[in-house]
Design a protein around this motif. Sequence first.
Motif, PDB file in Angstrom:
ATOM      1  N   LEU A  78     124.916   5.294  38.479  1.00 51.90           N
ATOM      2  CA  LEU A  78     123.772   4.134  37.451  1.00 51.90           C
ATOM      3  C   LEU A  78     124.029   5.084  36.274  1.00 51.90           C
ATOM      4  CD1 LEU A  78     122.254   2.630  39.368  1.00 51.90           C
ATOM      5  CD2 LEU A  78     123.817   3.964  40.930  1.00 51.90           C
ATOM      6  N   LEU A  79     123.303   3.945  35.110  1.00 53.39           N
ATOM      7  CA  LEU A  79     123.180   4.210  33.892  1.00 53.39           C
ATOM      8  C   LEU A  79     121.767   4.447  33.156  1.00 53.39           C
ATOM      9  CD1 LEU A  79     126.654   2.781  31.898  1.00 53.39           C
ATOM     10  CD2 LEU A  79     125.902   5.151  33.288  1.00 53.39           C
ATOM     11  N   VAL A  80     121.241   4.950  32.288  1.00 52.70           N
ATOM     12  CA  VAL A  80     120.184   4.535  31.955  1.00 52.70           C
ATOM     13  C   VAL A  80     119.850   4.925  30.986  1.00 52.70           C
ATOM     14  CG1 VAL A  80     116.948   5.856  32.246  1.00 52.70           C
ATOM     15  CG2 VAL A  80     119.102   6.180  34.098  1.00 52.70           C
ATOM     16  N   PHE A  81     119.252   3.735  30.010  1.00 48.63           N
ATOM     17  CA  PHE A  81     119.386   3.402  28.599  1.00 48.63           C
ATOM     18  C   PHE A  81     118.392   3.932  28.286  1.00 48.63           C
ATOM     19  CE2 PHE A  81     123.015   0.699  30.237  1.00 48.63           C
ATOM     20  CZ  PHE A  81     123.865   1.063  29.868  1.00 48.63           C
ATOM     21  N   VAL A  82     118.263   5.158  26.906  1.00 43.90           N
ATOM     22  CA  VAL A  82     116.749   5.347  26.289  1.00 43.90           C
ATOM     23  C   VAL A  82     117.334   4.946  25.041  1.00 43.90           C
ATOM     24  CG1 VAL A  82     115.928   7.486  26.219  1.00 43.90           C
ATOM     25  CG2 VAL A  82     117.717   7.246  28.450  1.00 43.90           C
ATOM     26  N   PRO A 158     122.784  -5.560  35.123  1.00 48.85           N
ATOM     27  CA  PRO A 158     121.779  -4.585  34.921  1.00 48.85           C
ATOM     28  C   PRO A 158     120.303  -4.990  35.407  1.00 48.85           C
ATOM     29  CG  PRO A 158     122.188  -7.026  33.970  1.00 48.85           C
ATOM     30  CD  PRO A 158     123.112  -6.618  35.098  1.00 48.85           C
ATOM     31  N   MET A 159     119.466  -4.100  35.716  1.00 48.48           N
ATOM     32  CA  MET A 159     118.674  -3.868  36.417  1.00 48.48           C
ATOM     33  C   MET A 159     117.109  -3.751  35.956  1.00 48.48           C
ATOM     34  SD  MET A 159     120.058  -0.793  38.773  1.00 48.48           S
ATOM     35  CE  MET A 159     118.034  -1.250  40.193  1.00 48.48           C
ATOM     36  N   ASN A 160     116.047  -4.917  36.464  1.00 46.99           N
ATOM     37  CA  ASN A 160     114.260  -4.629  36.134  1.00 46.99           C
ATOM     38  C   ASN A 160     113.851  -4.077  37.161  1.00 46.99           C
ATOM     39  OD1 ASN A 160     113.484  -5.623  33.408  1.00 46.99           O
ATOM     40  ND2 ASN A 160     114.512  -7.979  33.743  1.00 46.99           N
ATOM     41  N   GLY A 161     112.376  -4.723  37.437  1.00 48.02           N
ATOM     42  CA  GLY A 161     111.724  -4.337  38.140  1.00 48.02           C
ATOM     43  C   GLY A 161     111.635  -2.670  38.843  1.00 48.02           C
ATOM     44  N   TRP A 162     111.647  -1.679  37.884  1.00 49.84           N
ATOM     45  CA  TRP A 162     111.469  -0.436  37.801  1.00 49.84           C
ATOM     46  C   TRP A 162     110.289   0.253  37.184  1.00 49.84           C
ATOM     47  CZ3 TRP A 162     112.423   0.386  32.712  1.00 49.84           C
ATOM     48  CH2 TRP A 162     112.819  -0.005  32.102  1.00 49.84           C
ATOM     49  N   ILE A 181     112.428   4.144  28.154  1.00 50.22           N
ATOM     50  CA  ILE A 181     113.441   3.851  29.271  1.00 50.22           C
ATOM     51  C   ILE A 181     113.527   1.887  28.975  1.00 50.22           C
ATOM     52  CG2 ILE A 181     114.332   3.322  31.696  1.00 50.22           C
ATOM     53  CD1 ILE A 181     113.931   6.266  30.797  1.00 50.22           C
ATOM     54  N   ALA A 182     115.437   1.966  28.738  1.00 48.17           N
ATOM     55  CA  ALA A 182     115.210   0.453  27.727  1.00 48.17           C
ATOM     56  C   ALA A 182     116.090  -0.404  28.658  1.00 48.17           C
ATOM     57  CB  ALA A 182     115.883   0.172  26.866  1.00 48.17           C
ATOM     58  N   LEU A 183     116.895   0.212  29.907  1.00 49.64           N
ATOM     59  CA  LEU A 183     117.512  -0.443  30.631  1.00 49.64           C
ATOM     60  C   LEU A 183     117.934  -0.011  31.931  1.00 49.64           C
ATOM     61  CD1 LEU A 183     118.005  -3.364  31.864  1.00 49.64           C
ATOM     62  CD2 LEU A 183     120.426  -3.126  30.514  1.00 49.64           C
ATOM     63  N   LEU A 184     118.064   0.554  33.218  1.00 54.34           N
ATOM     64  CA  LEU A 184     119.222   0.078  34.287  1.00 54.34           C
ATOM     65  C   LEU A 184     120.224   0.308  34.273  1.00 54.34           C
ATOM     66  CD1 LEU A 184     116.358   2.534  34.643  1.00 54.34           C
ATOM     67  CD2 LEU A 184     116.950   2.446  37.080  1.00 54.34           C
ATOM     68  N   MET A 185     121.713  -0.289  34.803  1.00 54.04           N
ATOM     69  CA  MET A 185     122.940  -1.291  35.770  1.00 54.04           C
ATOM     70  C   MET A 185     123.590   0.491  35.864  1.00 54.04           C
ATOM     71  SD  MET A 185     125.899  -1.734  32.701  1.00 54.04           S
ATOM     72  CE  MET A 185     124.231  -2.521  31.784  1.00 54.04           C
ATOM     73  N   SER A 186     123.492  -0.663  37.083  1.00 49.94           N
ATOM     74  CA  SER A 186     124.251   0.184  38.680  1.00 49.94           C
ATOM     75  C   SER A 186     125.871  -0.484  37.893  1.00 49.94           C
ATOM     76  CB  SER A 186     124.399  -0.376  39.065  1.00 49.94           C
ATOM     77  OG  SER A 186     123.888  -2.174  39.578  1.00 49.94           O
ATOM     78  N   VAL A 187     127.123   0.849  38.390  1.00 49.96           N
ATOM     79  CA  VAL A 187     128.512   0.485  37.940  1.00 49.96           C
ATOM     80  C   VAL A 187     128.919   0.814  38.919  1.00 49.96           C
ATOM     81  CG1 VAL A 187     129.862   0.700  36.382  1.00 49.96           C
ATOM     82  CG2 VAL A 187     127.987   0.507  35.664  1.00 49.96           C
ATOM     83  N   GLY A 188     130.398  -0.065  39.660  1.00 48.00           N
ATOM     84  CA  GLY A 188     130.711  -0.222  40.573  1.00 48.00           C
ATOM     85  C   GLY A 188     131.613  -0.854  41.108  1.00 48.00           C
ATOM     86  N   TYR A 189     132.225  -1.220  42.123  1.00 51.06           N
ATOM     87  CA  TYR A 189     132.941  -2.179  43.004  1.00 51.06           C
ATOM     88  C   TYR A 189     132.692  -3.219  43.761  1.00 51.06           C
ATOM     89  CZ  TYR A 189     137.240   0.519  40.921  1.00 51.06           C
ATOM     90  OH  TYR A 189     137.756   1.295  39.980  1.00 51.06           O
ATOM     91  N   ALA A 190     132.006  -4.566  43.421  1.00 49.91           N
ATOM     92  CA  ALA A 190     131.474  -5.570  44.181  1.00 49.91           C
ATOM     93  C   ALA A 190     132.359  -5.738  45.683  1.00 49.91           C
ATOM     94  CB  ALA A 190     131.593  -6.900  43.605  1.00 49.91           C
ATOM     95  N   ALA A 191     130.519  -5.312  46.892  1.00 52.96           N
ATOM     96  CA  ALA A 191     131.250  -5.478  47.991  1.00 52.96           C
ATOM     97  C   ALA A 191     130.778  -6.899  48.146  1.00 52.96           C
ATOM     98  CB  ALA A 191     130.067  -4.518  48.865  1.00 52.96           C
ATOM     99  N   GLN A 192     130.497  -7.917  48.065  1.00 51.01           N
ATOM    100  CA  GLN A 192     129.731  -9.130  47.632  1.00 51.01           C
ATOM    101  C   GLN A 192     130.721 -10.236  46.506  1.00 51.01           C
ATOM    102  OE1 GLN A 192     126.182  -8.329  45.825  1.00 51.01           O
ATOM    103  NE2 GLN A 192     125.994  -9.952  47.093  1.00 51.01           N
ATOM    104  N   ASP A 193     131.599 -11.622  46.952  1.00 52.29           N
ATOM    105  CA  ASP A 193     131.297 -12.150  45.320  1.00 52.29           C
ATOM    106  C   ASP A 193     130.076 -12.811  45.373  1.00 52.29           C
ATOM    107  OD1 ASP A 193     133.916 -11.114  46.424  1.00 52.29           O
ATOM    108  OD2 ASP A 193     134.405 -12.931  47.990  1.00 52.29           O
ATOM    109  N   ARG A 194     129.854 -13.203  44.509  1.00 55.86           N
ATOM    110  CA  ARG A 194     129.156 -13.782  43.560  1.00 55.86           C
ATOM    111  C   ARG A 194     129.299 -15.087  42.903  1.00 55.86           C
ATOM    112  NH1 ARG A 194     124.239 -11.666  42.843  1.00 55.86           N
ATOM    113  NH2 ARG A 194     123.379 -13.564  42.567  1.00 55.86           N
ATOM    114  N   ILE A 195     129.090 -16.175  43.457  1.00 52.72           N
ATOM    115  CA  ILE A 195     129.005 -17.678  42.774  1.00 52.72           C
ATOM    116  C   ILE A 195     128.012 -18.137  42.003  1.00 52.72           C
ATOM    117  CG2 ILE A 195     129.441 -19.776  42.845  1.00 52.72           C
ATOM    118  CD1 ILE A 195     129.798 -19.362  45.855  1.00 52.72           C
ATOM    119  N   HIS A 196     128.867 -17.999  40.135  1.00 53.18           N
ATOM    120  CA  HIS A 196     128.314 -18.512  38.794  1.00 53.18           C
ATOM    121  C   HIS A 196     127.282 -19.588  39.217  1.00 53.18           C
ATOM    122  CE1 HIS A 196     127.081 -19.185  35.267  1.00 53.18           C
ATOM    123  NE2 HIS A 196     128.180 -19.026  34.908  1.00 53.18           N
TER     124      HIS A 196
END
Length: 214
Positions: A78-82, A158-162, A181-196
Amino acid sequence: MNTISVAQAIRTRRTVRHYRPDPVAPADLDTLLELAMEAPSSWNLQDRSIVVITDTAGREGLTWATGGQPQPQEAPVLLVFVAETQAWQEDRADVYEQARRNGAWSEEFITGFAAASQEFQQGLAERGLLREYAVKDAMIAASFVMLAATELGLSTSPMNGWDEDKVKKVIGIEDRPDLSIALLMSVGYAAQDRIHPGRRSVRHTVFRETYPAA
């Protein structure tokens, strides 16, 4: 891994909320952070930082701060942008020295730039806009991370709702009103396929010269 173009990264990036437990390679994480810091900032102030959260306690804390969202529970990073609203008042000799050493800025430019940037930031302070500008700079850095992660085969959200006060407590800056706090962002390998889901036509959202009348 095949290198993809920036255009391909933009078109193929999707927001991913669920992740496999596979760790992010330290070298890939270092690359993401280095590229994030290449992002432009107003007056080259570099008034943004990133707090990297990988341990269980930190991820549990961000789960609490985000109301139980799945990303902090599943993503390995998780990245927290300050946003640093008072960075303009700090010593910037190292910024000027680096620009001087790189041959990017002359002595005359540095002298004028230093005075003008201070005047500009003082004007922001008087109008209550320091936080807004610092958050903008942090968000630009976050955009760089999302595209760089896509090239590396990583997924992001990019996460909202915090809750800002809770996030600040988790990363140890609850007593720092100069930091936001500007933004939270998760980073990793997807466990789901997201269709545009698609985007509106450019004709619907891009205008020439003026915004259309209601």
